[in-house]
Motif scaffolding. Structure first.
Motif, PDB file in Angstrom:
ATOM      1  N   GLY A  81       0.777  -1.223   0.000  1.00  0.00           N
ATOM      2  CA  GLY A  81       0.000   0.000   0.000  1.00  0.00           C
ATOM      3  C   GLY A  81       0.813   1.280   0.000  1.00  0.00           C
ATOM      4  N   ARG A  82       2.137   1.172   0.130  1.00  0.00           N
ATOM      5  CA  ARG A  82       2.964   2.363   0.227  1.00  0.00           C
ATOM      6  C   ARG A  82       4.442   1.988   0.123  1.00  0.00           C
ATOM      7  N   LEU A  83       5.284   2.995   0.021  1.00  0.00           N
ATOM      8  CA  LEU A  83       6.735   2.846   0.146  1.00  0.00           C
ATOM      9  C   LEU A  83       7.238   4.047   0.930  1.00  0.00           C
ATOM     10  N   ASP A  84       7.991   3.793   1.981  1.00  0.00           N
ATOM     11  CA  ASP A  84       8.453   4.866   2.855  1.00  0.00           C
ATOM     12  C   ASP A  84       9.940   5.161   2.739  1.00  0.00           C
ATOM     13  N   VAL A  85      10.736   4.113   2.543  1.00  0.00           N
ATOM     14  CA  VAL A  85      12.193   4.270   2.500  1.00  0.00           C
ATOM     15  C   VAL A  85      12.738   3.474   1.322  1.00  0.00           C
ATOM     16  N   ALA A  86      13.588   4.114   0.527  1.00  0.00           N
ATOM     17  CA  ALA A  86      14.282   3.417  -0.561  1.00  0.00           C
ATOM     18  C   ALA A  86      15.774   3.456  -0.270  1.00  0.00           C
ATOM     19  N   PHE A  87      16.371   2.289  -0.156  1.00  0.00           N
ATOM     20  CA  PHE A  87      17.803   2.165   0.123  1.00  0.00           C
ATOM     21  C   PHE A  87      18.487   1.688  -1.145  1.00  0.00           C
ATOM     22  N   ALA A  88      19.100   2.618  -1.877  1.00  0.00           N
ATOM     23  CA  ALA A  88      19.805   2.292  -3.123  1.00  0.00           C
ATOM     24  C   ALA A  88      21.206   1.816  -2.769  1.00  0.00           C
ATOM     25  N   ASN A  89      21.337   0.520  -2.649  1.00  0.00           N
ATOM     26  CA  ASN A  89      22.547  -0.087  -2.102  1.00  0.00           C
ATOM     27  C   ASN A  89      23.282  -0.966  -3.110  1.00  0.00           C
ATOM     28  N   ALA A  90      22.624  -1.362  -4.191  1.00  0.00           N
ATOM     29  CA  ALA A  90      23.244  -2.286  -5.146  1.00  0.00           C
ATOM     30  C   ALA A  90      24.509  -1.683  -5.741  1.00  0.00           C
ATOM     31  N   GLY A  91      25.560  -2.493  -5.807  1.00  0.00           N
ATOM     32  CA  GLY A  91      26.814  -2.020  -6.384  1.00  0.00           C
ATOM     33  C   GLY A  91      27.716  -3.177  -6.743  1.00  0.00           C
ATOM     34  N   ILE A 131       8.158   8.298  -2.057  1.00  0.00           N
ATOM     35  CA  ILE A 131       8.932   8.832  -0.941  1.00  0.00           C
ATOM     36  C   ILE A 131       8.434  10.233  -0.574  1.00  0.00           C
ATOM     37  N   ILE A 132       8.187  11.049  -1.573  1.00  0.00           N
ATOM     38  CA  ILE A 132       7.681  12.403  -1.322  1.00  0.00           C
ATOM     39  C   ILE A 132       6.273  12.349  -0.732  1.00  0.00           C
ATOM     40  N   ARG A 133       5.432  11.498  -1.301  1.00  0.00           N
ATOM     41  CA  ARG A 133       4.039  11.394  -0.827  1.00  0.00           C
ATOM     42  C   ARG A 133       3.986  11.028   0.653  1.00  0.00           C
ATOM     43  N   ASN A 134       4.891  10.175   1.088  1.00  0.00           N
ATOM     44  CA  ASN A 134       4.878   9.690   2.461  1.00  0.00           C
ATOM     45  C   ASN A 134       5.890  10.390   3.363  1.00  0.00           C
ATOM     46  N   GLN A 135       6.512  11.462   2.833  1.00  0.00           N
ATOM     47  CA  GLN A 135       7.544  12.176   3.586  1.00  0.00           C
ATOM     48  C   GLN A 135       8.574  11.195   4.148  1.00  0.00           C
ATOM     49  N   GLY A 136       9.007  10.320   3.242  1.00  0.00           N
ATOM     50  CA  GLY A 136       9.928   9.263   3.626  1.00  0.00           C
ATOM     51  C   GLY A 136      11.382   9.630   3.416  1.00  0.00           C
ATOM     52  N   GLU A 173      16.900  19.466  -2.625  1.00  0.00           N
ATOM     53  CA  GLU A 173      15.696  19.627  -3.443  1.00  0.00           C
ATOM     54  C   GLU A 173      14.441  19.129  -2.728  1.00  0.00           C
ATOM     55  N   LEU A 174      14.605  18.223  -1.782  1.00  0.00           N
ATOM     56  CA  LEU A 174      13.465  17.661  -1.053  1.00  0.00           C
ATOM     57  C   LEU A 174      13.108  18.452   0.200  1.00  0.00           C
ATOM     58  N   ALA A 175      13.935  19.410   0.563  1.00  0.00           N
ATOM     59  CA  ALA A 175      13.791  20.068   1.867  1.00  0.00           C
ATOM     60  C   ALA A 175      12.391  20.626   2.113  1.00  0.00           C
ATOM     61  N   HIS A 176      11.742  21.117   1.070  1.00  0.00           N
ATOM     62  CA  HIS A 176      10.418  21.721   1.244  1.00  0.00           C
ATOM     63  C   HIS A 176       9.300  20.686   1.300  1.00  0.00           C
ATOM     64  N   THR A 177       9.608  19.408   1.048  1.00  0.00           N
ATOM     65  CA  THR A 177       8.572  18.370   0.955  1.00  0.00           C
ATOM     66  C   THR A 177       8.357  17.588   2.242  1.00  0.00           C
ATOM     67  N   GLY A 178       9.342  17.635   3.135  1.00  0.00           N
ATOM     68  CA  GLY A 178       9.279  16.798   4.329  1.00  0.00           C
ATOM     69  C   GLY A 178       9.981  15.475   4.160  1.00  0.00           C
ATOM     70  N   ALA A 179      10.321  15.103   2.916  1.00  0.00           N
ATOM     71  CA  ALA A 179      11.124  13.907   2.654  1.00  0.00           C
ATOM     72  C   ALA A 179      12.606  14.267   2.772  1.00  0.00           C
TER      73      ALA A 179
END
Length: 283
Positions: A81-91, A131-136, A173-179
């Motif tokens: 139903g949602r996504l709150d945190v995205a951890f871009a870790n693949a390398g 992430i923006i929608r959920n302030q994640g 760039e996200l500072a104003h969104t809460g994310a």
């Protein structure tokens, strides 16, 4: 206020081992639901067996595939139903040994950049609306290579420096969104990628020993990175270092970079090792 991870939905790329798997275990213990992605379905299925099926979604993903990455986000929303945190870790890094810019396989160089830089970009881009929608939060695995000379590991080091700036830009760039967005700086960590510098390749191991003092090149377990990372998520920190001994080098990177470049330009033993590595690469 502490960011409560209970019932949050966290996507982890490169989740099957090392820092990704260790972080998944820490997040799960704090109540998070997990979307575990990696190249092989069997690998994420194996990790998922440690968790309750109702709280985990294991999915194979090649992060260089933008369409597939976007599809994973939609699958996540359908499941949780949602996504709150995205951890871009693949390398990834060199498949075998290491190479200089002059002696490396060009396709492999570009593949590393494709995964380590553009794979991160595609993960961020796909996850960002949720992430923006959920302030994640977005978390990105950079490296001490963001401020350490990347000789013999240039595509990896260049990508890690690039994703640092990508993430810093995103946070502003996200500072104003809460994310928020956070850069993760692991030092030497006992993972498959670092094995080449710790006995996996004799020449590279010697370069590591010659180039860095013993106290700085000690590898830490992935679990130590995961603990620091989870604490950083809870505090929404802009930067997460593990271990902390790398912090002064990051803070004073301008001076550190100039000094190390000068030393390396005059380091005869290192020059000989680089020539040896190039000869090995061309066999």
């Amino acid at each position: 206020m502490t960011y409560d991870l209970n019932d949050k939905v966290v996507l982890i790329t490169g989740a099957a081992g090392g820092i990704g798997a260790a972080t998944a275990r820490q997040l799960y213990a704090l109540g998070a639901n997990l979307v575990l992605t990696d190249m092989q379905q069997s690998a994420v299925d194996k990790l998922a067996q440690e968790f309750s099926p109702s709280r985990v979604l294991p999915v194979a993903l090649d992060v260089t595939d933008a369409a597939a990455t976007k599809a994973i986000i939609q699958t996540t929303i359908q499941r949780f139903g949602r996504l709150d945190v995205a951890f871009a870790n693949a390398g990834i890094s060199w498949r075998s040994g290491a190479s200089t810019i002059a002696s490396c396989d060009e396709a492999e160089f570009e593949k590393i950049v494709e995964v380590d830089l553009f794979g991160v970009w595609r993960t961020i881009r796909a996850a960002l609306p949720e992430i923006i929608r959920n302030q994640g939060q977005v978390l990105v695995t950079s490296s001490a290579y963001a401020f350490l000379n990347g000789l013999a590991n240039a595509p990896y080091a260049a990508s890690k420096a690039a994703v640092e700036m990508l993430t810093r830009s995103l946070r502003a760039e996200l500072a104003h969104t809460g994310a928020t967005a956070t850069v993760v700086y692991p030092g030497w960590t006992a993972t498959a990628i670092a094995k080449v510098a710790f006995g996996g390749n004799a020449t590279v191991t010697k370069m590591n020993e010659v180039g860095l003092p013993g106290w700085l090149r000690r590898a830490i377990p992935p679990e130590q990175v995961a603990l620091a990372l989870v604490k950083g998520v809870q505090d929404r920190r802009p930067r997460i270092y593990a271990p902390w001994r790398w912090v002064p080098f990051s803070l004073f990177r301008g001076i550190f970079g100039v000094l190390t470049d000068v030393v390396l330009s005059r380091h005869k033993e290192m020059h000989a090792l680089i020539q040896q590595l190039e000869a090995e690469s061309q066999r």
